[in-house]
Design a protein around this motif. Structure first.
Motif, PDB file in Angstrom:
ATOM      1  N   LEU A 180       0.843  -1.208   0.000  1.00 40.78           N
ATOM      2  CA  LEU A 180       0.000   0.000   0.000  1.00 40.78           C
ATOM      3  C   LEU A 180       0.877   1.257   0.000  1.00 40.78           C
ATOM      4  CD1 LEU A 180      -2.799  -1.150   2.488  1.00 40.78           C
ATOM      5  CD2 LEU A 180      -3.000  -0.888   0.002  1.00 40.78           C
ATOM      6  N   LEU A 181       1.983   1.225   0.777  1.00 41.81           N
ATOM      7  CA  LEU A 181       2.902   2.373   0.793  1.00 41.81           C
ATOM      8  C   LEU A 181       3.530   2.564  -0.590  1.00 41.81           C
ATOM      9  CD1 LEU A 181       4.437   4.588   2.377  1.00 41.81           C
ATOM     10  CD2 LEU A 181       6.204   2.880   2.866  1.00 41.81           C
ATOM     11  N   HIS A 182       3.950   1.441  -1.226  1.00 41.69           N
ATOM     12  CA  HIS A 182       4.541   1.488  -2.574  1.00 41.69           C
ATOM     13  C   HIS A 182       3.539   2.111  -3.550  1.00 41.69           C
ATOM     14  CE1 HIS A 182       6.894   0.029  -6.050  1.00 41.69           C
ATOM     15  NE2 HIS A 182       5.805  -0.552  -6.527  1.00 41.69           N
ATOM     16  N   ALA A 183       2.296   1.615  -3.527  1.00 45.49           N
ATOM     17  CA  ALA A 183       1.269   2.122  -4.448  1.00 45.49           C
ATOM     18  C   ALA A 183       0.973   3.600  -4.174  1.00 45.49           C
ATOM     19  CB  ALA A 183      -0.002   1.283  -4.314  1.00 45.49           C
ATOM     20  N   ALA A 184       0.937   3.982  -2.872  1.00 48.75           N
ATOM     21  CA  ALA A 184       0.614   5.375  -2.515  1.00 48.75           C
ATOM     22  C   ALA A 184       1.725   6.329  -2.950  1.00 48.75           C
ATOM     23  CB  ALA A 184       0.379   5.481  -1.000  1.00 48.75           C
ATOM     24  N   LEU A 185       2.994   5.940  -2.700  1.00 48.03           N
ATOM     25  CA  LEU A 185       4.129   6.788  -3.112  1.00 48.03           C
ATOM     26  C   LEU A 185       4.137   6.948  -4.626  1.00 48.03           C
ATOM     27  CD1 LEU A 185       7.062   5.530  -0.826  1.00 48.03           C
ATOM     28  CD2 LEU A 185       6.073   7.827  -0.846  1.00 48.03           C
ATOM     29  N   MET A 186       3.857   5.840  -5.351  1.00 47.67           N
ATOM     30  CA  MET A 186       3.859   5.893  -6.808  1.00 47.67           C
ATOM     31  C   MET A 186       2.703   6.746  -7.326  1.00 47.67           C
ATOM     32  SD  MET A 186       6.542   4.626  -7.588  1.00 47.67           S
ATOM     33  CE  MET A 186       7.733   3.362  -7.923  1.00 47.67           C
ATOM     34  N   LEU A 187       1.534   6.652  -6.644  1.00 49.03           N
ATOM     35  CA  LEU A 187       0.392   7.476  -7.069  1.00 49.03           C
ATOM     36  C   LEU A 187       0.696   8.955  -6.854  1.00 49.03           C
ATOM     37  CD1 LEU A 187      -2.489   7.478  -8.166  1.00 49.03           C
ATOM     38  CD2 LEU A 187      -3.332   7.336  -5.817  1.00 49.03           C
ATOM     39  N   LEU A 188       1.303   9.277  -5.702  1.00 51.08           N
ATOM     40  CA  LEU A 188       1.676  10.676  -5.423  1.00 51.08           C
ATOM     41  C   LEU A 188       2.689  11.157  -6.471  1.00 51.08           C
ATOM     42  CD1 LEU A 188       1.376  13.060  -3.518  1.00 51.08           C
ATOM     43  CD2 LEU A 188       3.194  12.095  -2.089  1.00 51.08           C
ATOM     44  N   SER A 189       3.653  10.298  -6.794  1.00 49.23           N
ATOM     45  CA  SER A 189       4.659  10.628  -7.808  1.00 49.23           C
ATOM     46  C   SER A 189       3.990  10.906  -9.150  1.00 49.23           C
ATOM     47  CB  SER A 189       5.642   9.447  -7.924  1.00 49.23           C
ATOM     48  OG  SER A 189       6.307   9.454  -9.152  1.00 49.23           O
ATOM     49  N   LEU A 190       3.006  10.049  -9.513  1.00 54.92           N
ATOM     50  CA  LEU A 190       2.300  10.207 -10.800  1.00 54.92           C
ATOM     51  C   LEU A 190       1.480  11.497 -10.820  1.00 54.92           C
ATOM     52  CD1 LEU A 190       1.624   8.905 -13.539  1.00 54.92           C
ATOM     53  CD2 LEU A 190      -0.197   7.620 -12.415  1.00 54.92           C
ATOM     54  N   ILE A 191       0.822  11.802  -9.689  1.00 54.34           N
ATOM     55  CA  ILE A 191       0.011  13.037  -9.631  1.00 54.34           C
ATOM     56  C   ILE A 191       0.915  14.263  -9.783  1.00 54.34           C
ATOM     57  CG2 ILE A 191      -1.396  14.475  -8.086  1.00 54.34           C
ATOM     58  CD1 ILE A 191      -2.569  11.795  -6.987  1.00 54.34           C
ATOM     59  N   LEU A 192       2.059  14.273  -9.061  1.00 50.97           N
ATOM     60  CA  LEU A 192       2.990  15.410  -9.181  1.00 50.97           C
ATOM     61  C   LEU A 192       3.479  15.543 -10.626  1.00 50.97           C
ATOM     62  CD1 LEU A 192       5.191  15.235  -5.937  1.00 50.97           C
ATOM     63  CD2 LEU A 192       3.172  16.624  -6.371  1.00 50.97           C
ATOM     64  N   ALA A 193       3.752  14.392 -11.274  1.00 52.46           N
ATOM     65  CA  ALA A 193       4.231  14.434 -12.669  1.00 52.46           C
ATOM     66  C   ALA A 193       3.158  15.001 -13.586  1.00 52.46           C
ATOM     67  CB  ALA A 193       4.639  13.034 -13.112  1.00 52.46           C
ATOM     68  N   ILE A 194       1.900  14.616 -13.361  1.00 51.18           N
ATOM     69  CA  ILE A 194       0.817  15.107 -14.224  1.00 51.18           C
ATOM     70  C   ILE A 194       0.617  16.613 -14.015  1.00 51.18           C
ATOM     71  CG2 ILE A 194      -1.682  14.965 -14.652  1.00 51.18           C
ATOM     72  CD1 ILE A 194      -1.366  11.888 -14.139  1.00 51.18           C
ATOM     73  N   VAL A 195       0.678  17.076 -12.744  1.00 49.87           N
ATOM     74  CA  VAL A 195       0.572  18.525 -12.486  1.00 49.87           C
ATOM     75  C   VAL A 195       1.765  19.237 -13.144  1.00 49.87           C
ATOM     76  CG1 VAL A 195       0.442  20.324 -10.715  1.00 49.87           C
ATOM     77  CG2 VAL A 195      -0.705  18.136 -10.336  1.00 49.87           C
ATOM     78  N   GLY A 196       2.943  18.613 -13.088  1.00 49.21           N
ATOM     79  CA  GLY A 196       4.140  19.177 -13.730  1.00 49.21           C
ATOM     80  C   GLY A 196       3.968  19.290 -15.239  1.00 49.21           C
TER      81      GLY A 196
END
Lengths: 248, 248
Positions: free
Chosen positions: B82-98
């Protein structure tokens, strides 16, 4: 699908991608960048991408995976070590000549060298590669190097080899990108801007994508533990090594 | 030195390099590029490098290696998934906002999008990452996904994860290089040329070198077979998984 079949498909893919990279970089610089010379002009610069892609990426990648070919595992390792060292030496020489081309070009108009991030990453890759070749030669080919040293050196050699490939891919992508912004400007007579994606830009962008794909396939082949040459020598060996028993 | 000690030294190094990347990209864009806004100006563009480096490189790298920490191997795998999936989701969201920041910036002056090699590599990285997250969620977190599918998916997931990191490093290097050539021109009033290596250029080049070093350390941690979480569940497990027995 068996692991050996997947290996050979990956290996054929790496050969095809490598050849496609060489064709693309040659066509780009001969057809769109007016060809080659060794006179300090932009035509001398054109050797830089051709030699870096051909030497530092494609030959380097081909040289990196020679031990992985299962057909060679029943044979004496030494000829394959010599082939690995020779391919890597040729790759290093092409890379050094490619660096000379860009230094000559900059020096001809008293332009500065080694300021861009592209050049920092690229020069680090070539310096590490030269160091890796010398340490590899001394550690794995000289008969006086002890087997314990070889065992210690091998994982570092494989990891540094993969790392150098990552550096060269990053250097190539930033170099192609930079070159296209330099030369494809709407205010240069007859030129179309990079942003309008003229055929030259598409060709060079495709070259960049091919380089990344080649790097990924080579790294996949290099790092898959199933495809590593087994350490122990087969019992049915028929001819002796030239230098010494090779067991590392 | 034991393998576990080398792991923790490598892990600490990855944490330090990741934090150094975030500090460098924030200082570069806040101090040298005049800070941030969300108004279609160059200040909106400044979110692009900050969010890509923080999300797509550093958080992605931190998320990629969570299973490798030996201290967690005696524990239920699910919270770490769950931590792996959450960190990756946060990373993906930041990338999309970027990505939104750079598209907004280009659209505000009707500039073209997605023509440079940097943008091709970068968008490929984000698209593959989004696909990887969805397939990873469906394959590894949904209880209905069969264990045989998970076994098949795992090596592909690990390899594609490493490949995406290589793409993001190449995209970052080409992007930083391109940005410095764009903004550091001697003919812009008060600006020094990139070729004279003003302090901003040194800082951003160092950022590029730190990103490459971070990528190499993370890939080393990710690909070392000794540091992979053992597949079998320990016998002294004390609490049950939330969704189902995790053995892949």
């Amino acid at each position: 699908m068996s692991s050996v079949l997947i290996f050979y498909l990956s290996y054929l893919l790496s050969l095809a991608l490598g050849l496609a990279c060489v064709v693309c970089v040659c066509v780009w610089n001969s057809q769109w960048r007016c060809g080659f010379a060794w006179d300090g002009s932009a035509l001398e610069f054109n050797w830089h991408p051709v030699l870096m892609v051909t030497g530092l990426v494609v030959l380097y990648g081909f040289g990196a995976v020679v031990y992985r070919i299962p057909l060679t595992w029943g044979q004496n390792k030494l000829p394959w070590k010599l082939l690995h060292a020779a391919l890597m030496l040729l790759s290093l020489i092409l890379a050094i000549v490619g660096l000379c081309a860009v230094f000559d070009f900059h020096n001809a108009f008293k332009g500065p060298n080694l300021y861009s991030l592209h050049s920092w990453i690229g020069i680090a890759a070539v310096a590490l590669f030269a160091m890796q070749w010398v340490v590899g030669f001394a550690g794995f080919l000289l008969p006086c190097s002890p087997p314990t040293l070889r065992k210690l050196l091998k994982p570092v050699h494989v990891w540094l080899g993969g790392s150098i490939l990552l550096l060269t891919v990053a250097a190539c992508i930033s170099g192609i990108n930079e070159k296209l912004f330099f030369v494809l400007k709407a205010n240069i007579s007859g030129a179309q801007a990079y942003s309008s994606l003229p055929p030259e830009a598409v060709l060079a962008n495709v070259l960049g994508a091919l380089i990344v794909a080649f790097g990924l396939v080579v790294l996949k082949i290099l790092l898959n533990s199933e495809w590593q040459r087994p350490d122990s020598r087969p019992e049915n060996m028929t001819y002796a090594p030239l230098l010494q028993e090779e067991n590392e």
